[in-house]
Design a protein around this motif. Sequence first.
Motif, PDB file in Angstrom:
ATOM      1  N   GLU A  12       0.693  -1.944   0.086  1.00  0.00           N
ATOM      2  CA  GLU A  12       0.220  -0.020   0.003  1.00  0.00           C
ATOM      3  C   GLU A  12       1.030   1.256   0.674  1.00  0.00           C
ATOM      4  OE1 GLU A  12      -2.111  -0.394   3.302  1.00  0.00           O
ATOM      5  OE2 GLU A  12      -3.614  -1.931   2.599  1.00  0.00           O
ATOM      6  N   ALA A  13       1.885   0.810   0.466  1.00  0.00           N
ATOM      7  CA  ALA A  13       2.666   2.090   0.653  1.00  0.00           C
ATOM      8  C   ALA A  13       3.493   2.817  -0.542  1.00  0.00           C
ATOM      9  CB  ALA A  13       3.973   1.908   2.002  1.00  0.00           C
ATOM     10  N   ARG A  14       3.650   2.583  -1.408  1.00  0.00           N
ATOM     11  CA  ARG A  14       4.592   1.900  -2.190  1.00  0.00           C
ATOM     12  C   ARG A  14       3.526   2.754  -3.512  1.00  0.00           C
ATOM     13  NH1 ARG A  14       8.393  -3.810  -2.964  1.00  0.00           N
ATOM     14  NH2 ARG A  14      10.395  -2.659  -1.367  1.00  0.00           N
ATOM     15  N   ILE A  15       2.303   2.170  -3.496  1.00  0.00           N
ATOM     16  CA  ILE A  15       1.444   1.518  -4.342  1.00  0.00           C
ATOM     17  C   ILE A  15       0.877   3.939  -3.858  1.00  0.00           C
ATOM     18  CG2 ILE A  15      -1.248   2.052  -5.257  1.00  0.00           C
ATOM     19  CD1 ILE A  15      -0.989  -1.103  -4.415  1.00  0.00           C
ATOM     20  N   LEU A  16       0.943   3.924  -2.936  1.00  0.00           N
ATOM     21  CA  LEU A  16       0.865   5.720  -2.910  1.00  0.00           C
ATOM     22  C   LEU A  16       2.342   6.167  -3.788  1.00  0.00           C
ATOM     23  CD1 LEU A  16      -0.365   8.150  -1.517  1.00  0.00           C
ATOM     24  CD2 LEU A  16       0.396   7.468   1.347  1.00  0.00           C
ATOM     25  N   ALA A  17       3.225   6.052  -3.135  1.00  0.00           N
ATOM     26  CA  ALA A  17       4.452   6.606  -3.613  1.00  0.00           C
ATOM     27  C   ALA A  17       4.581   6.608  -5.198  1.00  0.00           C
ATOM     28  CB  ALA A  17       5.440   6.088  -3.080  1.00  0.00           C
ATOM     29  N   LEU A  18       3.791   5.673  -5.753  1.00  0.00           N
ATOM     30  CA  LEU A  18       4.044   5.626  -6.766  1.00  0.00           C
ATOM     31  C   LEU A  18       2.806   6.784  -7.678  1.00  0.00           C
ATOM     32  CD1 LEU A  18       4.057   1.881  -7.874  1.00  0.00           C
ATOM     33  CD2 LEU A  18       6.216   3.624  -8.723  1.00  0.00           C
ATOM     34  N   TYR A  19       2.069   6.668  -7.053  1.00  0.00           N
ATOM     35  CA  TYR A  19       0.467   7.332  -7.016  1.00  0.00           C
ATOM     36  C   TYR A  19       0.833   8.881  -7.153  1.00  0.00           C
ATOM     37  CZ  TYR A  19      -3.408  10.337  -6.482  1.00  0.00           C
ATOM     38  OH  TYR A  19      -4.224  11.389  -6.764  1.00  0.00           O
ATOM     39  N   GLU A  20       1.993   9.234  -5.989  1.00  0.00           N
ATOM     40  CA  GLU A  20       2.287  10.358  -6.193  1.00  0.00           C
ATOM     41  C   GLU A  20       3.377  10.689  -6.624  1.00  0.00           C
ATOM     42  OE1 GLU A  20       1.516  13.118  -4.049  1.00  0.00           O
ATOM     43  OE2 GLU A  20      -0.699  11.734  -2.660  1.00  0.00           O
ATOM     44  N   LEU A  21       4.064   9.573  -7.049  1.00  0.00           N
ATOM     45  CA  LEU A  21       5.312   9.960  -8.845  1.00  0.00           C
ATOM     46  C   LEU A  21       4.128  10.413  -9.394  1.00  0.00           C
ATOM     47  CD1 LEU A  21       8.361  10.019  -9.335  1.00  0.00           C
ATOM     48  CD2 LEU A  21       7.845   7.533  -9.979  1.00  0.00           C
ATOM     49  N   ASP A  22       3.352   9.895  -9.708  1.00  0.00           N
ATOM     50  CA  ASP A  22       2.858  10.042 -11.033  1.00  0.00           C
ATOM     51  C   ASP A  22       2.881  11.794 -11.115  1.00  0.00           C
ATOM     52  OD1 ASP A  22       1.467   9.162 -13.650  1.00  0.00           O
ATOM     53  OD2 ASP A  22      -0.889   9.556 -12.720  1.00  0.00           O
ATOM     54  N   GLN A  23       2.016  11.845  -9.666  1.00  0.00           N
ATOM     55  CA  GLN A  23       1.389  13.049 -10.088  1.00  0.00           C
ATOM     56  C   GLN A  23       2.239  14.459  -9.923  1.00  0.00           C
ATOM     57  OE1 GLN A  23      -2.617  14.344  -9.222  1.00  0.00           O
ATOM     58  NE2 GLN A  23      -2.321  12.220  -9.764  1.00  0.00           N
ATOM     59  N   PHE A  24       3.664  14.473  -9.233  1.00  0.00           N
ATOM     60  CA  PHE A  24       4.415  14.915  -9.693  1.00  0.00           C
ATOM     61  C   PHE A  24       5.192  14.887 -11.138  1.00  0.00           C
ATOM     62  CE2 PHE A  24       9.415  16.026  -9.489  1.00  0.00           C
ATOM     63  CZ  PHE A  24       9.503  17.266  -8.693  1.00  0.00           C
ATOM     64  N   VAL A  25       5.011  14.035 -11.572  1.00  0.00           N
ATOM     65  CA  VAL A  25       6.402  14.058 -12.933  1.00  0.00           C
ATOM     66  C   VAL A  25       5.003  14.927 -13.625  1.00  0.00           C
ATOM     67  CG1 VAL A  25       5.447  12.252 -15.007  1.00  0.00           C
ATOM     68  CG2 VAL A  25       6.928  11.565 -13.092  1.00  0.00           C
ATOM     69  N   ASN A  26       3.407  14.559 -13.823  1.00  0.00           N
ATOM     70  CA  ASN A  26       2.458  15.468 -13.924  1.00  0.00           C
ATOM     71  C   ASN A  26       2.383  17.253 -13.748  1.00  0.00           C
ATOM     72  OD1 ASN A  26       1.178  13.527 -15.754  1.00  0.00           O
ATOM     73  ND2 ASN A  26      -0.449  13.201 -13.826  1.00  0.00           N
ATOM     74  N   TYR A  27       2.908  16.898 -12.562  1.00  0.00           N
ATOM     75  CA  TYR A  27       2.524  18.519 -12.654  1.00  0.00           C
ATOM     76  C   TYR A  27       4.309  19.195 -13.292  1.00  0.00           C
ATOM     77  CZ  TYR A  27       4.490  22.544  -9.841  1.00  0.00           C
ATOM     78  OH  TYR A  27       5.089  23.898  -9.798  1.00  0.00           O
ATOM     79  N   GLU A  39      10.207  11.973 -20.738  1.00  0.00           N
ATOM     80  CA  GLU A  39      10.971  13.025 -20.407  1.00  0.00           C
ATOM     81  C   GLU A  39      11.079  13.227 -19.010  1.00  0.00           C
ATOM     82  OE1 GLU A  39      11.810  14.564 -25.516  1.00  0.00           O
ATOM     83  OE2 GLU A  39      10.610  15.320 -23.728  1.00  0.00           O
ATOM     84  N   SER A  40       9.497  13.807 -18.668  1.00  0.00           N
ATOM     85  CA  SER A  40       8.974  14.439 -17.913  1.00  0.00           C
ATOM     86  C   SER A  40       9.523  12.760 -16.724  1.00  0.00           C
ATOM     87  CB  SER A  40       7.090  14.826 -17.554  1.00  0.00           C
ATOM     88  OG  SER A  40       6.797  13.799 -17.716  1.00  0.00           O
ATOM     89  N   THR A  41       9.197  12.302 -16.895  1.00  0.00           N
ATOM     90  CA  THR A  41       9.477  10.975 -15.801  1.00  0.00           C
ATOM     91  C   THR A  41      10.995  11.350 -15.336  1.00  0.00           C
ATOM     92  OG1 THR A  41       7.609   9.847 -16.911  1.00  0.00           O
ATOM     93  CG2 THR A  41       9.342   8.276 -15.351  1.00  0.00           C
ATOM     94  N   VAL A  42      12.007  10.979 -16.517  1.00  0.00           N
ATOM     95  CA  VAL A  42      13.511  11.192 -16.162  1.00  0.00           C
ATOM     96  C   VAL A  42      13.631  12.815 -15.178  1.00  0.00           C
ATOM     97  CG1 VAL A  42      15.767  11.693 -16.416  1.00  0.00           C
ATOM     98  CG2 VAL A  42      14.002   9.974 -17.769  1.00  0.00           C
ATOM     99  N   ALA A  43      13.103  13.393 -15.554  1.00  0.00           N
ATOM    100  CA  ALA A  43      13.188  14.903 -14.794  1.00  0.00           C
ATOM    101  C   ALA A  43      12.862  14.689 -13.224  1.00  0.00           C
ATOM    102  CB  ALA A  43      12.296  16.412 -15.111  1.00  0.00           C
ATOM    103  N   ALA A  44      11.524  14.007 -12.828  1.00  0.00           N
ATOM    104  CA  ALA A  44      10.708  13.703 -11.782  1.00  0.00           C
ATOM    105  C   ALA A  44      12.510  12.890 -10.950  1.00  0.00           C
ATOM    106  CB  ALA A  44       9.836  12.818 -11.542  1.00  0.00           C
ATOM    107  N   ALA A  45      13.087  11.983 -11.379  1.00  0.00           N
ATOM    108  CA  ALA A  45      13.933  11.329 -10.755  1.00  0.00           C
ATOM    109  C   ALA A  45      15.023  12.240 -10.830  1.00  0.00           C
ATOM    110  CB  ALA A  45      14.224   9.710 -12.174  1.00  0.00           C
ATOM    111  N   VAL A  47      15.134  15.397  -9.794  1.00  0.00           N
ATOM    112  CA  VAL A  47      14.835  15.928  -8.711  1.00  0.00           C
ATOM    113  C   VAL A  47      15.070  14.894  -7.664  1.00  0.00           C
ATOM    114  CG1 VAL A  47      13.164  16.914  -7.799  1.00  0.00           C
ATOM    115  CG2 VAL A  47      13.371  17.421 -10.013  1.00  0.00           C
ATOM    116  N   LEU A  48      14.421  13.456  -7.780  1.00  0.00           N
ATOM    117  CA  LEU A  48      14.693  12.506  -6.227  1.00  0.00           C
ATOM    118  C   LEU A  48      15.590  12.390  -6.232  1.00  0.00           C
ATOM    119  CD1 LEU A  48      11.305  10.226  -7.083  1.00  0.00           C
ATOM    120  CD2 LEU A  48      11.829  11.960  -6.196  1.00  0.00           C
TER     121      LEU A  48
END
Length: 81
Positions: A12-27, A39-45, A47-48
């Motif tokens: 459940e924690a990992r699913i939540l983290a993936l959901y939040e990562l997806d939201q950040f990629v969209n942001y 490309e936005s997923t790589v940018a998120a990586a 940043v992380l």
Amino acid sequence: MIKRRISSKLVEARILALYELDQFVNYIRTIHPELNLNESTVAAAVVLNNLPNLFRENPLLIDELEKVAVIIKNRASRNAP
């Protein structure tokens, strides 16, 4: 390879983290609409990867993280059997 059982809470924690990562990629895509999803997923990586430095340079962020950690621990102890 050794298989280990993953608790449902961890799943459940990992699913939540993936959901939040997806939201950040969209942001990120709202800031730079020319980036595609990959490309936005790589940018998120990137940043992380740089978050530890950001926290070291901004003690207030560490304070906020500590507050979140306390809240999470308190919730966990209240829900313990």
